[in-house]
Design an enzyme around this catalytic site. Structure first.
Site: not given
Ligand code: SAH
Length: 511
Positions: A38, A60, A175
């Protein structure tokens, strides 16, 4: 365990840098019958899937509605119940705001076996790539990972703001960009000092990574001014100041550059690794694959009469590999080479010969056919029997010139170059979205196949802002003949030479 029962792996794909998948996670991608993913971070990794694996995107996208969580849960259960090995790939870590817990619960409820393969979460990796350690003995021993999704002004908040604001040295919000202003206000209102350093890291670990630093008081305004948007992590705490010393990634010479590597997948490794080591991201798009010759007669004849040759010229690693593969196939080994002098064009070819147990007598100083011929003068004369095991489509310059010198040249086809397996539609999309900074070509056939594979009339337009780098003048000539603008041509026709030229292009000469 029921043998026909499937298995679900909930796998963390990491934050974006494709190198940040775990060994176990990659293994799950390779062995899956079905991959449900996803995130963009995951899309790159699906390239490692089994060719017959089914890939299902549930995230999405503008064109497509995302599947609801309950539908995803149902899909996991349904496919695994049919005996499939299912890998559920999720960005970062599956259990850190990834709803992996809910998916695991659904599997547990349905009695489907599952395993969790943790991933590198963006909550830790994005700060790390911005030079911010989330804990540090001199700063804080406590770090909290918090959702920024919840409206901080809502009553009965699930987040204990009054405890958190001063209770944890480092706060990492995911987020949270839409609520940034409210988050910072809430933290200040609950006692966190307004001057506390804050960093925002967007697209952490990817070439698109951007970092913005401020304080609780001003970061929100700064973010608005620079239109800093999702996906980003918000890091609050004194550790942010360490970035001044530890900002390693953004200072790398090729930071921010996504570079296309068009060589065959067997050969892409050195170039890809060099790009990665310099802080760039390599994207492999194989335009070539190495295949067996359609007809082995000429090579087999040469092998049969190997003792007759006094000079054998190898022009590529593939040539060496294919030649020795066939030699072994004939039940022979290097003893057949007799007293022939061995010439290798280029250091990699020389290395490959040495790996096969042969010493190389001669490596020309320059690796272009025209130059090689000049240097071979004197070593090859009238009647010298020369063997040239090469690709089916190799240029005629070398054999023609050797023949003109009176040599008796046997040019044999040791391998055939076929079209590579790069995913052209995906690449086109990436060009359209300006996600690729540079395309590298390491031979004329990479150029020709690249153009054939993209098969688009608007190619020039598509590549308008893309830098084109070629390993040498012949390759560059082919690229220009085919209508490309060439920006970089290596002086030294090797991968190292190409990298050197690329660095020079980006202004990193002698640094
Ligand atoms: N499971 C994921 C988080 C999912 S929630 C994890 O452990 O990273 C999605 C949020 O993760 C985004 O809104 C952002 O805040 C953050 N995120 C995911 N990838 C990112 C990246 N490469 N750089 C900065 N923020 C990131």
């Amino acid at each position: 365990m029921n043998k026909n029962q499937g298995m679900v792996y909930l796998v963390g794909a990491g934050p974006g840098d494709p190198g940040l998948i775990t060994v176990k996670g990659l293994d799950c991608i390779k062995k899956a019958d079905l991959i449900i993913y996803d995130r963009l971070a995951c899309a790159r990794l699906t390239a490692f899937a089994h060719p017959e694996a089914e890939l299902v995107y549930v995230g999405k996208s503008p064109e497509q509605h995302s599947l609801k969580q309950v539908e995803i849960n149902r899909l996991l259960v349904e496919k695994a119940a049919k005996g499939k090995t299912v890998t559920r790939l999720k960005g970062g870590d599956p259990f850190v705001f990834g709803r992996g817990g809910e998916e695991a619960e659904a599997l547990w409820q349905a009695g489907i076996p599952f395993e969790v393969v943790p991933g590198i979460t963006s909550a830790i990796a994005a700060p790390a790539y911005a030079g911010i350690p989330v804990t540090h003995r001199d700063y804080t021993s406590v770090v909290a990972i918090i959702t920024g999704n919840e409206d901080p002004l809502k009553e009965n908040s699930a987040i204990p703001w009054e405890k958190l604001s001063t209770g944890a040295g480092t706060l990492v919000f995911l987020m949270g960009m839409a609520n940034l202003n409210k988050i910072t206000e809430r933290l200040i209102a609950n006692g966190r000092h307004p001057q506390t350093p804050v960093a925002l890291v967007r697209w952490g670990t990817r070439p698109e990574q951007r970092t913005l630093v401020g304080t609780l008081e001003d970061i929100s305004l700064k973010a608005d001014q620079s239109a800093f948007a999702n996906p980003a992590v918000i890091i609050v705490g004194e550790v942010v100041s360490l970035r001044e010393k530890l900002n390693w990634f953004e200072k790398k010479p090729l930071f921010g550059k996504r570079v296309l590597v068009t060589r065959s997948s067997e050969q892409a490794g050195t170039l890809s690794a060099a790009i990665g080591a310099l802080g760039g991201e390599s994207l492999e798009f194989p335009t070539i694959s190495v295949a067996e010759p359609e007809d082995y007669t000429s090579l087999d004849n040469a092998i049969k009469n190997l003792h007759d040759f006094s000079v054998i010229i190898f022009t590529s690693v593939n040539g060496v590999k294919s030649f020795f593969k066939r030699l072994r196939h004939q039940g022979k080994d290097i003893r057949e080479m007799g007293s022939a002098r061995i010439c290798a064009i280029g250091p990699k070819t020389k290395g490959e010969l040495e790996n096969s147990g042969l010493l190389v007598d001669y490596v020309p100083e320059e690796y272009r056919a025209e130059k090689v011929i000049e240097e071979l003068r004197g070593k090859v004369g009238p009647g010298t029997k020369v063997l040239l095991p090469r690709a089916d489509i190799a240029r005629k310059v070398l054999p023609d010139a050797l023949a003109a010198m009176g040599a008796d040249v046997s040019e044999v086809t040791a391998y055939r170059t076929a079209m590579g397996g790069g995913d052209a539609p995906v690449l086109k999309e990436m060009f359209k979205h300006k996600e690729i900074d540079m395309v590298t070509f390491t031979s004329s056939s990479t150029v020709r196949n690249f153009i054939k594979m993209l098969d688009t009339t608007g190619l020039k337009d598509l590549l308008k802002d893309v830098t084109v780098a070629c390993i040498g003048p012949i390759t560059a000539g082919t690229a220009r003949d085919m209508g490309l603008n060439v920006d970089v041509v290596a002086d030294n026709y090797t991968i190292e030479g190409l990298i050197e030229a690329v660095l020079k292009f980006y202004g990193w000469e002698n640094k």
